[in-house]
Design an enzyme around this catalytic site. Structure first.
Site, PDB file in Angstrom:
ATOM      1  N   TYR A   1       0.072 -13.393   0.015  1.00 41.89           N
ATOM      2  CA  TYR A   1       0.554 -13.144  -1.342  1.00 41.89           C
ATOM      3  C   TYR A   1       1.812 -12.283  -1.271  1.00 41.89           C
ATOM      4  O   TYR A   1       2.079 -11.612  -0.277  1.00 41.89           O
ATOM      5  CB  TYR A   1      -0.517 -12.468  -2.204  1.00 41.89           C
ATOM      6  CG  TYR A   1      -1.131 -11.202  -1.623  1.00 41.89           C
ATOM      7  CD1 TYR A   1      -0.557  -9.950  -1.821  1.00 41.89           C
ATOM      8  CD2 TYR A   1      -2.310 -11.272  -0.878  1.00 41.89           C
ATOM      9  CE1 TYR A   1      -1.126  -8.808  -1.298  1.00 41.89           C
ATOM     10  CE2 TYR A   1      -2.890 -10.136  -0.353  1.00 41.89           C
ATOM     11  CZ  TYR A   1      -2.299  -8.912  -0.557  1.00 41.89           C
ATOM     12  OH  TYR A   1      -2.872  -7.777  -0.028  1.00 41.89           O
TER      13      TYR A   1
ATOM     14  N   ASP B   1     -14.112   4.770   0.642  1.00 42.95           N
ATOM     15  CA  ASP B   1     -14.566   4.325   1.955  1.00 42.95           C
ATOM     16  C   ASP B   1     -15.474   5.328   2.647  1.00 42.95           C
ATOM     17  O   ASP B   1     -16.204   4.967   3.571  1.00 42.95           O
ATOM     18  CB  ASP B   1     -13.365   4.042   2.863  1.00 42.95           C
ATOM     19  CG  ASP B   1     -12.702   2.712   2.559  1.00 42.95           C
ATOM     20  OD1 ASP B   1     -13.257   1.948   1.744  1.00 42.95           O
ATOM     21  OD2 ASP B   1     -11.621   2.443   3.125  1.00 42.95           O
TER      22      ASP B   1
ATOM     23  N   ARG C   1       0.824  -1.214   0.000  1.00 43.51           N
ATOM     24  CA  ARG C   1       0.000   0.000   0.000  1.00 43.51           C
ATOM     25  C   ARG C   1       0.859   1.265   0.000  1.00 43.51           C
ATOM     26  O   ARG C   1       0.542   2.243  -0.678  1.00 43.51           O
ATOM     27  CB  ARG C   1      -0.927   0.023   1.223  1.00 43.51           C
ATOM     28  CG  ARG C   1      -2.133  -0.881   1.100  1.00 43.51           C
ATOM     29  CD  ARG C   1      -2.987  -0.834   2.355  1.00 43.51           C
ATOM     30  NE  ARG C   1      -4.200  -1.613   2.190  1.00 43.51           N
ATOM     31  CZ  ARG C   1      -5.362  -1.138   1.755  1.00 43.51           C
ATOM     32  NH1 ARG C   1      -5.461   0.145   1.455  1.00 43.51           N
ATOM     33  NH2 ARG C   1      -6.413  -1.914   1.629  1.00 43.51           N
TER      34      ARG C   1
END
Length: 391
Positions: A212, A292, A104
């Site tokens: 991952y 969001d 991120r």
């Protein structure tokens, strides 16, 4: 147009880049002292990576990200593969853009770097919008002692959105009963070949575990979700303790134990997952919401950031198609609300499906994979750039 954006996260910066590419002037306000992103890994499916490629970020994504070969579901105890969906060359050709795994912080950094190079974007940190007013021919936003005027205001200020509260009042979330852990594991500390180059979710009773690669394969990002009571802090930065994480996944497959044992203990965090139902309306007049702030999504479809990225492109297309701002914003809502609500509901449903046990889990495993292709088509084939490609 002169556009104001509250929030310097992935959704806000992407929206700023889309709008500036369409020759709008954007002023973005980030309440923090710097642009930072809590969390670790993020999955960028083709429906959102095509927006990022449109913004000229393909080379940066390929450099900072990791290209997985597919997605996979496995049994929590035996390790048996339940479902395997390829994301190789065939899928890339089908959906036109790749599926990326990326940290991120790396994604936000490349977005911010692009925004700083864009003449039409002004980035302001330590700047929190405290009040806003629709003037009839635009908006006014109060930041400290300064009033900023714009043609519209976009609240991209996250799950605890100030702009949403200013529009609609405080809205209380509901605790889902799930607590999520996140951890980073140095890939070099793991047995060779143990973690395949794909996104893997392990389904178990009352819990699931996702892992991952990020950082070009140098790290393995782990998100570990467990149903529990007695702890309900909604924060991405709350430290967690190794013994508790180990206890939460006691009895799981040896690969899970190896990941937990080799995790960087300074990177262990946990947060309570709260849910908010789809909103009946997002904005008013010349003020709207994005990401969001209006459709927070549980992390069980890996689509939260993707929806915010799509929002920015669709909103830009609506403003291109209609110069009347309130009308364009209503069009944006009408296009985005059904899709984002489906993703919210699907993510909530997965929270139950992933955690089944007994005969229900057996039936789930038997049916898994039969609809995977159709689900991918609906998710990945969506084109948020459709209005921008019309002239």
């Amino acid at each position: 147009m002169n556009i104001l954006i509250a929030g310097g996260g992935i959704g806000g910066i992407t929206a700023a880049l889309c709008l500036a590419k369409d020759n709008h002037q954007v002023t973005l306000f980030e309440q923090g002292h710097a642009f930072t992103e809590a969390g670790a890994g993020i999955q960028l499916s083709p429906n959102c990576s095509r927006v990022l490629h449109y913004l000229g970020l393909e080379d940066a994504l390929r450099s900072a990200g990791f290209l997985p070969e597919g997605t996979q579901a496995r049994d929590w105890r035996s390790g048996r593969v339940i479902m395997d969906s390829p994301l190789g060359d065939t899928a890339r050709q089908k959906f036109s853009t790749p599926y990326y795994h990326i940290h991120r912080g790396d994604l936000l950094e490349l977005l911010v770097d692009a925004a700083r190079r864009q003449a039409g974007i002004e980035l302001r940190t330590h700047a929190r919008i405290e009040a806003c007013n629709d003037t009839g021919d635009g908006v006014e936003a109060q930041v400290g002692s300064t009033t900023y005027k714009g043609d519209l205001l976009i609240g991209a200020d996250g799950i605890h959105s100030t702009v949403r509260t200013l529009l609609w009042g405080e809205q209380k979330p509901t605790f889902t009963g799930n607590v999520a852990w996140r951890a980073l594991v140095p890939a070099g500390s793991l047995p060779e070949g143990m973690v395949r180059p794909m996104s893997t979710v392990w389904w178990g009773p009352g819990s699931h575990f996702v892992h991952y690669y990020v950082k070009g394969g140098e790290l393995v990002n782990c998100v570990c979700v467990v149903e529990k009571e007695g702890w309900a802090i909604e924060s991405w930065t709350e430290p967690g303790e190794y013994p508790e994480l180990k206890s939460d996944f006691a009895g799981w497959h040896e690969n899970i134990q190896t990941l937990i044992d080799n995790a960087d203990h300074d990177s262990l965090y946990k947060w309570a997952l709260y849910d908010r139902p789809p909103m009946s309306a997002w904005g008013k007049g010349s003020v709207t919401l994005l990401g969001d702030a209006c459709h927070p999504t549980l992390p069980f479809m890996a689509q939260g950031a993707a929806m915010a990225i799509e929002d920015g492109a669709v909103l830009t297309g609506c403003l291109r198609a209609d110069e009347n701002v309130p009308s364009a914003l209503q069009h944006y809502e009408s296009l985005r609300k059904p899709r984002t609500a489906r993703i919210q509901k699907g993510s909530r449903r997965n929270a139950t499906v992933f955690h089944l046990s007994g005969m229900k889990a057996w039936a789930r495993n038997l049916a898994a994979g039969k609809s995977a292709g159709n689900t991918m088509d609906g998710l990945f084939g969506y084109n948020a750039l459709e209005l921008l490609h019309k002239r």
